[in-house]
Design an enzyme around this catalytic site. Structure first.
Site, PDB file in Angstrom:
ATOM      1  N   SER A   1      -0.409  -1.150  -6.236  1.00  0.00           N
ATOM      2  CA  SER A   1      -0.068  -2.276  -7.102  1.00  0.00           C
ATOM      3  C   SER A   1       0.691  -1.824  -8.333  1.00  0.00           C
ATOM      4  O   SER A   1       0.493  -0.720  -8.839  1.00  0.00           O
ATOM      5  CB  SER A   1      -1.342  -2.982  -7.565  1.00  0.00           C
ATOM      6  OG  SER A   1      -2.012  -3.564  -6.478  1.00  0.00           O
TER       7      SER A   1
ATOM      8  N   GLU B   1       5.935 -33.845  -1.387  1.00  0.00           N
ATOM      9  CA  GLU B   1       4.742 -33.401  -2.087  1.00  0.00           C
ATOM     10  C   GLU B   1       5.136 -32.595  -3.327  1.00  0.00           C
ATOM     11  O   GLU B   1       6.214 -32.003  -3.382  1.00  0.00           O
ATOM     12  CB  GLU B   1       3.867 -32.547  -1.160  1.00  0.00           C
ATOM     13  CG  GLU B   1       3.182 -33.360  -0.069  1.00  0.00           C
ATOM     14  CD  GLU B   1       2.049 -34.247  -0.625  1.00  0.00           C
ATOM     15  OE1 GLU B   1       2.336 -35.386  -0.999  1.00  0.00           O
ATOM     16  OE2 GLU B   1       0.912 -33.781  -0.680  1.00  0.00           O
TER      17      GLU B   1
ATOM     18  N   HIS C   1       0.799  -1.216   0.000  1.00  0.00           N
ATOM     19  CA  HIS C   1       0.000   0.000   0.000  1.00  0.00           C
ATOM     20  C   HIS C   1       0.834   1.268   0.000  1.00  0.00           C
ATOM     21  O   HIS C   1       0.308   2.351  -0.196  1.00  0.00           O
ATOM     22  CB  HIS C   1      -0.977  -0.023   1.186  1.00  0.00           C
ATOM     23  CG  HIS C   1      -2.138  -0.941   0.951  1.00  0.00           C
ATOM     24  ND1 HIS C   1      -3.363  -0.763   1.505  1.00  0.00           N
ATOM     25  CD2 HIS C   1      -2.253  -2.053   0.183  1.00  0.00           C
ATOM     26  CE1 HIS C   1      -4.191  -1.725   1.118  1.00  0.00           C
ATOM     27  NE2 HIS C   1      -3.536  -2.514   0.312  1.00  0.00           N
TER      28      HIS C   1
ATOM     29  N   LYS D   1     -14.363  -8.144  -8.739  1.00  0.00           N
ATOM     30  CA  LYS D   1     -13.540  -8.997  -9.607  1.00  0.00           C
ATOM     31  C   LYS D   1     -12.888 -10.107  -8.787  1.00  0.00           C
ATOM     32  O   LYS D   1     -12.796 -11.246  -9.239  1.00  0.00           O
ATOM     33  CB  LYS D   1     -12.476  -8.141 -10.294  1.00  0.00           C
ATOM     34  CG  LYS D   1     -11.780  -8.848 -11.436  1.00  0.00           C
ATOM     35  CD  LYS D   1     -10.876  -7.882 -12.183  1.00  0.00           C
ATOM     36  CE  LYS D   1     -10.168  -8.606 -13.320  1.00  0.00           C
ATOM     37  NZ  LYS D   1      -9.180  -7.745 -13.982  1.00  0.00           N
ATOM     38  N   ASP D   2     -12.444  -9.776  -7.569  1.00  0.00           N
ATOM     39  CA  ASP D   2     -11.865 -10.793  -6.688  1.00  0.00           C
ATOM     40  C   ASP D   2     -12.916 -11.820  -6.286  1.00  0.00           C
ATOM     41  O   ASP D   2     -12.617 -12.998  -6.111  1.00  0.00           O
ATOM     42  CB  ASP D   2     -11.260 -10.144  -5.435  1.00  0.00           C
ATOM     43  CG  ASP D   2      -9.874  -9.570  -5.689  1.00  0.00           C
ATOM     44  OD1 ASP D   2      -9.377  -8.812  -4.831  1.00  0.00           O
ATOM     45  OD2 ASP D   2      -9.289  -9.879  -6.745  1.00  0.00           O
TER      46      ASP D   2
END
Lengths: 424, 259, 189
Positions: free
Chosen positions: A219, A287, A215, A243-244
């Site tokens: 972004s 894994e 922040h 959108k998320d």
């Protein structure tokens, strides 16, 4: 509407005056947080990772209510969860597959960063914290996998903890200390349970700092050009919240398909056999999300030419130690990317040569993962060594060279300029 | 547009990579043995266990396998979810003896099993099992279809895979040749033969039938939640698809002024 | 970070604007409702997982064979983690229990209300004062002034029906739910 803390509701006002939480939320992810308007779906993966972390913590805590961390009871307690606890099978499968989902989401998130130059100034600390989160996730996942006390749990723990004995002088003591004994046994299991419960909260704290760093400058965006003004931005809410939300829906479908219809596809059958210190499985495999690093570790054999070079003919360190150091270096080196990559241009959209190398690097990582799952025999060894060499070549040689030598395409003046120019 | 394409390519590459990595089989030692793929009633999104097959499979386990193999993670009361009544379970369980205690004198004693008990083991511990089986340990069968690569297909292949060893094969003393067991030498002699059990429901007891029934039973034993899991899964996936559809429509609506 | 006024959060003006807002509101309400419902449905398995599991429920009842218990003998069995006293009462004990006037009892309850068969007394052996286990099950243990049980912690006396007679306990020893399966066996719980 504009942020600024003017609320009408008297209850909200009362709270806000004493603890400005509403304006805080509004500023950080509400309509008061401006975001570049051209973010694509590759920018969904950060919020997805945060959500998966919460899912893992919630399922983990509920599982911990029923699990017993003792070598004589661990395996049976997990089976009790699967068979007797109401919805225990569901919570266990969510937790088990959630770990894989967490790594899928984070790997995509990281590759997004590599492609679009999100690690570059002024976001270096943001990137470094991200790598620290990855390391914490790997520690958490490693310890978590030991808890069901299956064959792979036990033998994977044995192999990986044994690696630390390669460290000169203190290696053996360190391993004894990790084990709490002379082999992986009850003290180890109990310790791993305590730490596995702890680490996710450490990750949570790191995520908080990660978002705080984000922040500071906001972004990055697909063209890598800084925001020039309000014309380049839209408020996070409602645009990116919605959108998320959509991205979350798609992700949950993918996730739940595994949980309900292929819950053991990403796992290993040997972990449904209770741990037996006297019987070693034919192939010990971690894994899937650890396989690339496992391949790098195993690439360092005595006759590996890179090993011969860096150890000065085998004198400076054993092949085992070289493998361990290389495995950690493969991650630590990522932290140095902002300084390895000197290009003034961020996004691969305007770096055609770098872009090609990016795809090759991605393919190399996939190849390393494939090799990691194969026995260390025959042609697999050589391929693994070549892929390992390329991995380090990419980071240490190619990226710095490209930064100096590449001629990037012309970069747009601003986000708005790029958006109006394109066919949108 | 090009952004979306490259994003999708990246996504596909990572997904493909994931599939490649996880699909790469490193389980078998030596050349991989091809296991015939079978259709089982519980496979697929709508799969269920056939109840008659489960009953027959239980009979096979109880009459043949339980002489050497334990089923410790399954309780007699679990048989209720495959159609056995409380009375049937009580009678069935009471056939078997379990150890309990200590009593007032401090001694352990045996008593008939109750529904709340787990299936009685043929041996008190691993050492006793090995002593009775020339050093080999018959594994517990509760998770067998999850604990072997190939699952139920492998189990069935193994049970029907006993044959004469090929010419020149060095078969060790006391071992049997099996086409599907890794290394091809197995300490367990062929456990199933024609009419080895007499089915209560009159089904002809061929080797194929017996193998199929006991595999079905063991698949249930390993995953008793399977039917509920798949049922709930359908509801969850459908809900999520509808929800995601609405979320997408909402996203497009909100973004319509930006695009 | 530059503060910014939100551009374009409202629909473009013109004909059909009302429809636009309606459709948007519909989508918001529907999506939000589905999300809330989904979250509630998803929360249930987590809450339910904390309810007693199947193996715990399987042990929620215990069957006891009464035939080895001689007259005048008591046994203690564990049920749901607590001791249950089962006493094969003698004729004298039954007579004593039945002859007590209800007015004399701190917690009035007729003996007939506490037993299904008079010779079998089944009760939870936890003192209703503060939870100690009263003495009187084994020969040689104090039985208190009323021939039943005596709690050593704070001196509560229970009679041959397990009722409180003297001392700080407020209530009689509880009677659990039980059924006779036949003459010589009982299922508790």
């Amino acid at each position: 509407m504009a942020s600024g803390g003017i609320y009408e509701n008297p209850v909200v006002k009362w709270i806000e005056y004493r603890l400005p939480i509403f304006s805080f939320v509004d500023h950080s992810l509400g309509s008061g947080y401006p975001t570049p308007k051209n973010l694509n779906y590759m920018w969904n993966f950060g919020s997805l990772a945060g959500i998966v972390l919460v899912i893992m913590i919630v399922t983990g805590i509920v599982l911990a209510m029923q699990y017993t961390a003792h070598v004589d009871y661990a395996f049976a307690s997990v089976e009790r969860i699967m068979r007797d606890v109401n919805y225990g099978w569901l919570i266990r499968y969510i937790h088990m597959n959630g770990a894989s989902m967490f790594f899928i989401v984070v790997y995509i998130h990281m590759f997004r960063g590599l492609y679009y130059g999100s690690y570059k100034a002024p976001r270096e600390i943001l990137w470094i914290i991200g790598v620290l989160i990855l390391l914490a996730m790997m520690a958490t996942a490693f310890m978590g996998y030991v808890l069901p006390w299956g064959q792979m749990s036990f033998w994977g723990a044995t192999v990986i903890t044994n690696l630390f004995s390669a460290i000169p002088l203190v290696g053996d003591q360190l391993v004894t200390w990790l084990w709490g004994g002379f082999s992986v046994d009850n003290p180890t299991l109990n310790k791993f349970f305590a730490l596995h419960y702890l680490m996710p909260f450490v990750i949570f704290g790191l995520v908080f700092v990660h978002i705080w760093a984000l922040h500071r400058f906001g972004s990055n965006n697909p063209i890598g050009v800084d925001v020039k003004g309000p014309q380049d931005q839209i408020p996070f809410h409602p645009y990116y919240t919605v959108k998320d939300l959509f991205g979350l829906g798609v992700f949950l479908i993918f996730f739940m398909l595994f949980v309900f219809y292929a819950p053991n596809y990403l796992g290993h059958p040997d972990n449904y056999i209770e741990a037996n210190p006297l019987v070693t499985p034919p192939h010990i495999v971690p894994e899937w999300y650890f396989l690339p690093f496992y391949a790098i570790l195993r690439a360092f054999t005595d006759d590996f030419f890179v090993y011969q070079i860096i150890s000065l003919g085998g004198w400076l360190m054993t092949a085992k130690l070289a493998g361990v150091l290389a495995m950690f270096a493969s991650i630590i080196l990522l932290m140095l990317l902002p300084w390895l990559d000197r290009s003034k241009v961020r996004s691969s959209k305007f770096r055609p040569v770098y872009k090609q190398f990016f795809w090759i690097f991605l393919a190399d990582c996939v190849l390393l993962g494939y090799i990691g799952g194969k026995p260390a025999e025959g042609a697999y060894v050589l391929i693994g060594q070549l892929a390992t060499t390329w991995y380090f070549l990419h980071l240490i040689v190619i990226i710095p060279l490209l930064g100096i030598l590449e001629r990037p395409r012309p970069v747009p003046e601003s986000i708005s300029a790029a958006v109006t120019k394109s066919a949108h | 547009m090009r952004n979306t394409v490259s994003s999708l390519v990246l996504l596909a590459a990572v997904a493909l990579g994931g599939v490649v990595i996880t699909g790469s089989d490193s389980h078998a030692a030596g050349p991989a043995i091809d296991i015939p793929d079978r259709q089982w009633s519980w496979e697929g999104p709508f799969g269920t266990f056939e109840r008659p097959a489960l009953r027959r499979g239980l009979q096979v386990y109880a009459e043949v396998c339980s002489a050497c193999h334990s089923l410790e993670l399954v309780a007699y009361r679990n048989l209720g979810s495959i159609g056995f009544s409380e009375a049937e379970i009580k009678t069935f369980a009471a056939q078997f003896e379990v150890t309990d205690g200590p009593d007032e004198e401090g001694d352990m004693y045996t008593r008939p099993a109750r529904p709340s008990d787990h299936f009685a083991s043929p041996f008190a511990n691993d050492n006793a099992a090995r002593a009775a089986n020339a050093g080999a340990l018959p594994p517990d069968l509760s998770l067998m279809t999850k604990a072997r690569a190939g699952g139920a297909d492998y189990l069935h292949a193994l049970l029907t895979g006993y044959e004469e060893p090929p010419a020149g094969f060095d078969l060790l003393e006391g071992m049997s040749y099996n086409a599907y067991f890794p290394g091809h030498q197995i300490a367990m002699a062929a456990p199933i033969y024609e009419d080895g059990v007499e089915y209560a429901d009159g089904t002809p007891a061929t080797v194929e039938q017996i193998a199929s029934d006991v595999t079905t039973f063991l698949a249930w034993a390993a995953e008793p939640e399977l039917e509920e899991r798949k049922r709930l899964g359908i509801k969850v996936i459908i809900f999520l698809i509808v929800f995601t559809g609405f979320a997408y429509a909402l996203k497009r609506k909100i973004w319509s002024d930006v695009h | 970070m530059s503060e910014t006024a939100n551009p374009a959060t409202h629909s473009p003006e013109g004909p059909g604007e009302g429809d636009d807002t309606n459709r948007r509101d519909f989508l918001i309400v529907t999506t939000a409702t589905m999300g809330a419902v989904g979250a509630a449905l998803a929360a249930w398995p987590f809450i339910d997982s904390m309810n007693p599991a199947a193996d715990t429920l399987a042990l929620s009842s215990t069957e006891v064979d009464l035939s080895p218990i001689e007259e005048g003998q008591s046994i203690t069995v564990m049920w749901r983690g607590k001791p249950v006293f089962i006493r094969h009462r003698t004729a004298n004990e039954i007579a004593d229990a039945e002859s007590v006037a209800l007015a004399d009892l701190p917690d009035p309850q007729a003996d007939a209300e506490r037993v299904q068969e008079p010779q079998w007394l089944v009760m939870v052996g936890v003192c209703t004062h503060l939870g100690c286990i009263p003495l009187g099950q084994k020969t040689g243990e104090p039985k208190g002034e009323f021939g039943g049980w005596f709690c050593p912690c704070h001196g509560s006396h229970y009679d041959t029906s397990g009722r409180i007679r003297k001392g700080p306990a407020p209530l009689n020893l509880p009677i659990p739910e039980y059924t006779f399966l036949d003459e010589t066996s009982v299922r508790i719980g």
